[in-house]
Design an enzyme around this catalytic site. Structure first.
Site, PDB file in Angstrom:
ATOM      1  N   SER A 171       0.826  -1.218   0.000  1.00  0.00           N
ATOM      2  CA  SER A 171       0.000   0.000   0.000  1.00  0.00           C
ATOM      3  C   SER A 171       0.855   1.261   0.000  1.00  0.00           C
ATOM      4  CB  SER A 171      -0.937  -0.003   1.223  1.00  0.00           C
ATOM      5  OG  SER A 171      -0.197  -0.186   2.411  1.00  0.00           O
ATOM      6  N   ASN A 207      -2.001  -2.658  13.069  1.00  0.00           N
ATOM      7  CA  ASN A 207      -3.461  -2.465  13.025  1.00  0.00           C
ATOM      8  C   ASN A 207      -3.903  -1.231  13.815  1.00  0.00           C
ATOM      9  OD1 ASN A 207      -3.266  -4.798  11.631  1.00  0.00           O
ATOM     10  ND2 ASN A 207      -4.290  -6.100  13.143  1.00  0.00           N
ATOM     11  N   THR A 223     -39.627  27.534  -8.193  1.00  0.00           N
ATOM     12  CA  THR A 223     -39.993  26.206  -7.701  1.00  0.00           C
ATOM     13  C   THR A 223     -40.331  25.415  -8.958  1.00  0.00           C
ATOM     14  OG1 THR A 223     -42.342  26.689  -7.463  1.00  0.00           O
ATOM     15  CG2 THR A 223     -40.973  27.137  -5.537  1.00  0.00           C
ATOM     16  N   HIS A 224     -39.985  24.163  -8.974  1.00  0.00           N
ATOM     17  CA  HIS A 224     -40.165  23.328 -10.183  1.00  0.00           C
ATOM     18  C   HIS A 224     -39.468  23.951 -11.388  1.00  0.00           C
ATOM     19  CE1 HIS A 224     -43.414  21.456  -7.802  1.00  0.00           C
ATOM     20  NE2 HIS A 224     -43.713  22.707  -7.485  1.00  0.00           N
ATOM     21  N   SER A 240     -13.417  26.472 -26.960  1.00  0.00           N
ATOM     22  CA  SER A 240     -13.589  25.239 -27.717  1.00  0.00           C
ATOM     23  C   SER A 240     -12.507  25.163 -28.781  1.00  0.00           C
ATOM     24  CB  SER A 240     -14.977  25.255 -28.367  1.00  0.00           C
ATOM     25  OG  SER A 240     -14.985  24.485 -29.552  1.00  0.00           O
ATOM     26  N   LYS A 285     -16.981  30.094 -28.495  1.00  0.00           N
ATOM     27  CA  LYS A 285     -17.372  29.488 -27.226  1.00  0.00           C
ATOM     28  C   LYS A 285     -16.580  29.967 -26.017  1.00  0.00           C
ATOM     29  CE  LYS A 285     -19.551  25.878 -26.834  1.00  0.00           C
ATOM     30  NZ  LYS A 285     -20.836  25.702 -26.193  1.00  0.00           N
ATOM     31  N   ASN A 288     -16.850  28.374 -22.267  1.00  0.00           N
ATOM     32  CA  ASN A 288     -17.584  27.311 -21.563  1.00  0.00           C
ATOM     33  C   ASN A 288     -17.389  27.355 -20.050  1.00  0.00           C
ATOM     34  OD1 ASN A 288     -18.540  26.224 -23.991  1.00  0.00           O
ATOM     35  ND2 ASN A 288     -16.660  25.034 -24.263  1.00  0.00           N
ATOM     36  N   GLU A 328     -18.839  23.045 -14.387  1.00  0.00           N
ATOM     37  CA  GLU A 328     -19.247  21.675 -14.736  1.00  0.00           C
ATOM     38  C   GLU A 328     -18.423  20.653 -13.974  1.00  0.00           C
ATOM     39  OE1 GLU A 328     -20.729  21.896 -19.293  1.00  0.00           O
ATOM     40  OE2 GLU A 328     -18.729  22.633 -18.909  1.00  0.00           O
ATOM     41  N   TYR A 334      -9.404  -6.563  12.739  1.00  0.00           N
ATOM     42  CA  TYR A 334      -8.822  -6.039  11.502  1.00  0.00           C
ATOM     43  C   TYR A 334      -8.921  -7.074  10.385  1.00  0.00           C
ATOM     44  CZ  TYR A 334      -5.489  -4.319   8.063  1.00  0.00           C
ATOM     45  OH  TYR A 334      -4.904  -3.890   6.901  1.00  0.00           O
ATOM     46  N   GLN A 371      -7.535  -1.989   4.206  1.00  0.00           N
ATOM     47  CA  GLN A 371      -6.507  -1.202   3.521  1.00  0.00           C
ATOM     48  C   GLN A 371      -7.140  -0.381   2.390  1.00  0.00           C
ATOM     49  OE1 GLN A 371      -2.391  -2.662   2.969  1.00  0.00           O
ATOM     50  NE2 GLN A 371      -2.908  -2.810   0.801  1.00  0.00           N
ATOM     51  N   LYS A 387      -8.150   3.783   2.362  1.00  0.00           N
ATOM     52  CA  LYS A 387      -7.343   4.982   2.209  1.00  0.00           C
ATOM     53  C   LYS A 387      -7.539   5.735   0.892  1.00  0.00           C
ATOM     54  CE  LYS A 387      -4.220   2.548   4.350  1.00  0.00           C
ATOM     55  NZ  LYS A 387      -5.225   1.937   5.216  1.00  0.00           N
TER      56      LYS A 387
HETATM   57  N1  ARG Z   1      -1.237  -1.317   5.069  1.00  0.00           N
HETATM   58  C1  ARG Z   1      -2.106  -1.853   6.050  1.00  0.00           C
HETATM   59  C2  ARG Z   1      -3.466  -1.122   5.989  1.00  0.00           C
HETATM   60  O1  ARG Z   1      -3.496  -0.089   5.450  1.00  0.00           O
HETATM   61  C3  ARG Z   1      -1.509  -1.685   7.403  1.00  0.00           C
HETATM   62  C4  ARG Z   1      -2.024  -2.649   8.408  1.00  0.00           C
HETATM   63  C5  ARG Z   1      -1.470  -3.998   8.124  1.00  0.00           C
HETATM   64  N2  ARG Z   1      -1.934  -4.944   9.079  1.00  0.00           N
HETATM   65  C6  ARG Z   1      -1.962  -6.254   8.800  1.00  0.00           C
HETATM   66  N3  ARG Z   1      -2.417  -6.998   9.755  1.00  0.00           N
HETATM   67  N4  ARG Z   1      -1.575  -6.744   7.673  1.00  0.00           N
HETATM   68  O2  ARG Z   1      -4.471  -1.587   6.461  1.00  0.00           O
END
Ligand code: ARG
Length: 460
Positions: A22, A108, A153-154, A275, A281, A283, A288, A315, A320, A323
């Site tokens: 990660s 964890n 309204t509407h 454009s 144009k 825009n 948007e 956990y 993971q 994030k």
């Molecule tokens: N990269 C992991 C996460 O974001 C960290 C925690 C890892 N824990 C584990 N028991 N493998 O969740």
């Protein structure tokens, strides 16, 4: 080196490793990870779980690592995740003593702590950004407090109001977004560290001390919950979604206001694009995109709630996946708030067009009915009479403002000369001088309230 290689005899498969890692996305939590580790280590030293001199060595090295990352001397690469990266780097700098940092801790509870620290910062930044936006809207509302426009309204013209009133409606929405985020912050701002992997730790740690060092208002009360709770993330995403919904709604209006048919809004050159084929144009791309970006933040929310649905305690690696949506939503909301605040300061409105539009569509029919009701006719009957007047106008191609008093009198004896004044949009607006209304004095009052609420937020 892996943090967990002891019981393994073979290396992780390359694709499995790529899939598992990660670091590419959690590296942005380096500051939170190091700050959390410094607090944890300081606590270990204070509680005598490791020697004070060892704690000092580790803390100093962690500070150096932080410094080297920030000064771009150290690249965050080559580890499973940010937690492993920092620990590997620590051990490479101070040797075996660095291996004591992870005493009484698991990744964890560490990752749960890092995310909370990250979100707390994001919430504080976004509170400021939202405050700037509310201020910008209030300033613009002040300038446009006398600009009449139709309220819809509407999507049909309903009653006259002012652009100031309209802008303040959104200012109130964004003010609630601040409130919501700060309510969410209370639940974010609790320390899970000390929950360990799941069933806490046997070491005599002082969780409250760590919490204090990190500015947390309290500690989680159950270790299973501490490592597996992502309610706060769902809540943050829901707050972010709500703010994006508000941005999306106002920008939808601005998009069609900028078109020739409405022509209410003059797009600033700095906030529009052209454009590649149509030379004429200009825009509303920024507006948007502000509307479109809401879609991805809704997706981020759905993504996390789907990941969390049905997850058993405690956990699970699924988590993971929390994030990327969180970071994406936080990034999207921040840049959206910045660009929209700048847009609000720059945008101009076509006051004349808005003024003219405010009288169209028989938008003062309610005034006519109110006029009769104020003279004693039950409102339901006044409504009926006015409906007939509107029908007469439609059939004869007239406006309520172009009828003569004589014509009005054909529908009711209660009409007198002052009916001609009563159906003017400017008077419809001026008479709505009650709390929440659109009269100029009321807009001033609403701005004052907003400003004092913003001040109160600053004091919290
Ligand atoms: N990269 C992991 C996460 O974001 C960290 C925690 C890892 N824990 C584990 N028991 N493998 O969740």
């Amino acid at each position: 080196m892996k943090l967990w290689s002891g019981r393994f005899t073979a290396e992780l498969n390359d694709i499995a490793e790529q899939f598992n890692d990660s670091l590419v996305f959690d590296r942005r939590m380096y500051r939170q990870d190091i700050t959390g580790s410094i607090a944890h280590c300081t606590m270990l030293g204070k509680c005598g779980i490791i020697e004070q001199s060892e704690a000092d060595t580790i803390v100093a090295a962690l500070n150096n690592i932080l410094h080297d990352i920030e000064s771009e001397k150290l690249d965050i690469v080559g580890a499973e995740d940010i937690h492993s990266f920092v620990e590997n780097e620590l051990v490479s700098r101070v040797g075996d003593v660095g291996k004591k940092l992870h005493t009484a801790r698991s990744r964890n509870d560490q990752v749960a702590t890092d995310i909370r620290l990250y979100l707390r910062d994001a919430i504080d930044e976004q509170t400021d950004l939202l405050k700037n936006l509310v201020s910008a809207l209030a300033d613009k509302a002040k300038k446009e407090k006398k600009t009449a426009m139709p309220a819809y309204t509407h999507m049909q013209k309903a009653q006259p109001t002012t652009l100031g009133h309209y802008l303040l409606a959104y200012a109130n929405m964004f003010l609630r977004d601040i409130d919501r985020l700060n309510d969410c912050r209370r639940r974010v701002n609790v320390l899970p560290l000390g929950s360990g992997a799941c069933a806490s730790t046997t070491f005599p740690i002082d969780r409250e001390y760590t919490a204090k060092l990190l500015g947390f208002e309290g500690v989680t009360q159950n270790s299973l919950d501490g490592v597996s709770d992502r309610d706060f993330a769902v809540e943050y995403l829901s707050c972010a979604t709500q703010a994006m919904l508000h941005l999306s709604r106002i920008n939808e209006e601005f998009v069609y206001w900028s078109g020739e048919e409405f022509g209410f809004l003059i797009l600033p050159d700095e906030f529009s694009t052209g454009s590649s084929i149509m030379p004429q144009k200009k825009n509303p791309d920024v507006n948007e995109l502000l509307r479109g970006k809401c879609g991805r933040v809704i997706g981020d929310l759905v993504s996390i709630i789907t990941v969390m649905k049905g997850l058993p305690l405690a956990y699970n690696k699924d988590m993971q996946e929390d994030k990327e949506p969180l970071f994406d939503a936080a990034d999207t909301l921040s840049i959206s708030l910045k660009v929209f605040t700048a847009f609000i300061a720059a945008v101009q409105f076509n006051r004349e067009k808005m003024n003219i539009a405010s009288a169209g569509g028989y938008s003062c029919a309610t005034e006519c009915a109110d006029y009769l009701a104020a003279k004693g006719l039950p409102f339901r009957a006044a409504h009926e009479v006015t409906g007939k007047i509107v029908l007469y106008c439609i059939q004869n191609g007239k406006a309520l403002q172009s009828l003569t008093v004589k014509e009005y009198k054909q529908f009711s004896d209660l009409f007198e000369d002052d009916i001609l004044e009563a159906v003017l949009p400017k008077n419809a607006i001026a008479r709505r001088n009650i709390m929440g209304g659109c009269a100029t004095e009321e807009i001033d009052r609403q701005i004052k309230i907003l400003k004092s609420q913003l001040k109160k937020i600053a004091l919290r």
